[in-house]
Motif scaffolding. Structure first.
Motif, PDB file in Angstrom:
ATOM      1  N   ARG A 109     -33.134  78.911  86.357  1.00 52.34           N
ATOM      2  CA  ARG A 109     -33.109  79.773  87.738  1.00 52.34           C
ATOM      3  C   ARG A 109     -31.647  79.097  88.985  1.00 52.34           C
ATOM      4  O   ARG A 109     -31.226  80.744  89.090  1.00 52.34           O
ATOM      5  N   ASP A 110     -31.811  77.486  89.118  1.00 52.32           N
ATOM      6  CA  ASP A 110     -30.726  77.028  90.399  1.00 52.32           C
ATOM      7  C   ASP A 110     -30.286  75.923  90.008  1.00 52.32           C
ATOM      8  O   ASP A 110     -31.172  75.050  90.625  1.00 52.32           O
ATOM      9  N   MET A 111     -29.556  76.121  89.028  1.00 51.00           N
ATOM     10  CA  MET A 111     -28.878  74.514  88.175  1.00 51.00           C
ATOM     11  C   MET A 111     -28.769  73.728  89.675  1.00 51.00           C
ATOM     12  O   MET A 111     -28.853  72.732  89.633  1.00 51.00           O
ATOM     13  N   ASP A 112     -27.815  73.808  90.702  1.00 53.40           N
ATOM     14  CA  ASP A 112     -27.536  73.469  91.424  1.00 53.40           C
ATOM     15  C   ASP A 112     -28.606  72.406  92.280  1.00 53.40           C
ATOM     16  O   ASP A 112     -28.564  70.978  92.087  1.00 53.40           O
ATOM     17  N   SER A 113     -29.473  73.612  92.671  1.00 55.32           N
ATOM     18  CA  SER A 113     -30.958  72.347  93.224  1.00 55.32           C
ATOM     19  C   SER A 113     -31.601  71.579  92.124  1.00 55.32           C
ATOM     20  O   SER A 113     -32.053  70.647  92.724  1.00 55.32           O
ATOM     21  N   VAL A 114     -31.151  71.728  90.735  1.00 53.97           N
ATOM     22  CA  VAL A 114     -31.797  70.563  90.432  1.00 53.97           C
ATOM     23  C   VAL A 114     -31.093  69.502  89.833  1.00 53.97           C
ATOM     24  O   VAL A 114     -31.329  68.100  89.607  1.00 53.97           O
ATOM     25  N   VAL A 115     -29.537  70.131  89.660  1.00 53.31           N
ATOM     26  CA  VAL A 115     -29.130  68.609  89.769  1.00 53.31           C
ATOM     27  C   VAL A 115     -28.265  67.832  91.745  1.00 53.31           C
ATOM     28  O   VAL A 115     -28.648  66.375  90.940  1.00 53.31           O
ATOM     29  N   PRO A 173     -32.184  75.041  78.447  1.00 59.22           N
ATOM     30  CA  PRO A 173     -32.110  74.429  79.625  1.00 59.22           C
ATOM     31  C   PRO A 173     -31.763  73.087  79.373  1.00 59.22           C
ATOM     32  O   PRO A 173     -31.471  72.266  80.776  1.00 59.22           O
ATOM     33  N   GLU A 174     -31.869  72.552  78.525  1.00 58.13           N
ATOM     34  CA  GLU A 174     -31.879  70.884  78.227  1.00 58.13           C
ATOM     35  C   GLU A 174     -30.204  71.021  78.073  1.00 58.13           C
ATOM     36  O   GLU A 174     -29.085  70.079  78.211  1.00 58.13           O
ATOM     37  N   VAL A 175     -29.779  71.877  76.990  1.00 60.37           N
ATOM     38  CA  VAL A 175     -28.010  72.592  76.869  1.00 60.37           C
ATOM     39  C   VAL A 175     -27.337  72.794  78.029  1.00 60.37           C
ATOM     40  O   VAL A 175     -25.940  71.633  78.308  1.00 60.37           O
ATOM     41  N   LEU A 176     -27.605  73.181  78.961  1.00 60.33           N
ATOM     42  CA  LEU A 176     -27.630  74.052  80.485  1.00 60.33           C
ATOM     43  C   LEU A 176     -27.465  72.481  81.366  1.00 60.33           C
ATOM     44  O   LEU A 176     -25.958  72.414  81.669  1.00 60.33           O
ATOM     45  N   PHE A 206     -39.299  52.855  84.010  1.00 63.28           N
ATOM     46  CA  PHE A 206     -39.249  54.033  83.937  1.00 63.28           C
ATOM     47  C   PHE A 206     -39.717  53.820  85.459  1.00 63.28           C
ATOM     48  O   PHE A 206     -41.180  54.616  85.105  1.00 63.28           O
ATOM     49  N   ALA A 207     -38.925  55.652  86.722  1.00 61.43           N
ATOM     50  CA  ALA A 207     -39.814  56.280  87.167  1.00 61.43           C
ATOM     51  C   ALA A 207     -39.202  57.352  85.742  1.00 61.43           C
ATOM     52  O   ALA A 207     -38.558  57.952  85.391  1.00 61.43           O
ATOM     53  N   THR A 208     -39.897  58.654  86.621  1.00 64.56           N
ATOM     54  CA  THR A 208     -40.222  59.988  85.765  1.00 64.56           C
ATOM     55  C   THR A 208     -40.868  60.893  86.589  1.00 64.56           C
ATOM     56  O   THR A 208     -41.119  60.956  87.277  1.00 64.56           O
ATOM     57  N   LEU A 209     -38.964  61.804  86.316  1.00 62.46           N
ATOM     58  CA  LEU A 209     -38.902  63.212  87.695  1.00 62.46           C
ATOM     59  C   LEU A 209     -39.096  64.045  86.267  1.00 62.46           C
ATOM     60  O   LEU A 209     -37.905  64.645  85.279  1.00 62.46           O
ATOM     61  N   ARG A 210     -39.840  64.693  86.270  1.00 61.49           N
ATOM     62  CA  ARG A 210     -40.360  66.571  85.349  1.00 61.49           C
ATOM     63  C   ARG A 210     -39.856  67.169  86.756  1.00 61.49           C
ATOM     64  O   ARG A 210     -40.000  67.687  87.150  1.00 61.49           O
ATOM     65  N   ILE A 211     -39.289  68.383  85.541  1.00 63.94           N
ATOM     66  CA  ILE A 211     -38.503  69.271  86.179  1.00 63.94           C
ATOM     67  C   ILE A 211     -38.794  70.166  85.288  1.00 63.94           C
ATOM     68  O   ILE A 211     -38.623  70.437  83.759  1.00 63.94           O
ATOM     69  N   PRO A 212     -39.581  71.791  85.509  1.00 61.72           N
ATOM     70  CA  PRO A 212     -39.853  73.373  84.857  1.00 61.72           C
ATOM     71  C   PRO A 212     -38.747  73.637  84.563  1.00 61.72           C
ATOM     72  O   PRO A 212     -37.289  73.578  85.124  1.00 61.72           O
ATOM     73  N   ALA A 213     -38.668  73.770  82.945  1.00 64.47           N
ATOM     74  CA  ALA A 213     -37.156  74.974  81.757  1.00 64.47           C
ATOM     75  C   ALA A 213     -36.927  75.615  83.312  1.00 64.47           C
ATOM     76  O   ALA A 213     -35.433  75.433  83.422  1.00 64.47           O
ATOM     77  N   ARG A 214     -37.767  76.078  83.861  1.00 66.07           N
ATOM     78  CA  ARG A 214     -37.462  77.495  84.630  1.00 66.07           C
ATOM     79  C   ARG A 214     -36.314  77.347  85.605  1.00 66.07           C
ATOM     80  O   ARG A 214     -35.545  78.184  85.846  1.00 66.07           O
ATOM     81  N   ASP A 215     -36.703  76.012  86.153  1.00 67.05           N
ATOM     82  CA  ASP A 215     -36.089  76.152  87.221  1.00 67.05           C
ATOM     83  C   ASP A 215     -34.583  75.770  87.307  1.00 67.05           C
ATOM     84  O   ASP A 215     -33.857  76.320  87.265  1.00 67.05           O
TER      85      ASP A 215
END
Length: 126
Positions: A93-99, A14-17, A81-90
């Motif tokens: 599943r949906d890279m466009d929404s994550v970005v 997920p990190e590499v993608l 710093f603010a922290t944004l936590r994103i589940p790896a599964r997201d």
């Protein structure tokens, strides 16, 4: 430093993608990967808006990890710093929404410094 370099070279899927997408500077924002913030290392950081982006796998919901994550987030907040936590599964599943969510979070934080409006006025001018 060496650990960060090793992790950059062997990152998880997920990190590499996500790294491939963030290297394109979405929204005009620059992101750093495996950014050291002693004693931690951030999965991603947008320094211009002081946003830490953490990609959380399933392990982050187990044992004492939620408490450790909370302590880490408080430490980062104390350092601006603010922290944004994103589940790896997201990410998988949906890279466009994550970005889009990352860019949105960056825009919400806004630039920490206003761009210069030009040179300062000369002596006697307003």
């Amino acid at each position: 430093m060496k650990a960060a370099r090793r992790d950059r070279q062997a990152g998880n899927l997920p990190e590499v993608l996500l790294l491939q997408q963030l290297r394109k500077r979405p929204g005009g924002f620059k992101f750093r990967y495996q950014f050291p913030c002693h004693p931690y290392r951030l999965d991603f950081a947008c320094l211009s808006v002081r946003l830490a982006i953490e990609i959380d796998g399933e392990v982050h919901a187990r044992g004492d990890q939620p408490l450790r994550d909370e302590r880490r987030d408080l430490f980062l907040a104390d350092h601006g710093f603010a922290t944004l936590r994103i589940p790896a599964r997201d990410v998988l599943r949906d890279m466009d929404s994550v970005v889009a969510a990352i860019v949105g979070a960056c825009r919400e934080r806004g630039p920490l410094h206003q761009p210069l409006a030009g040179p300062p006025p000369r002596s006697g001018e307003e």
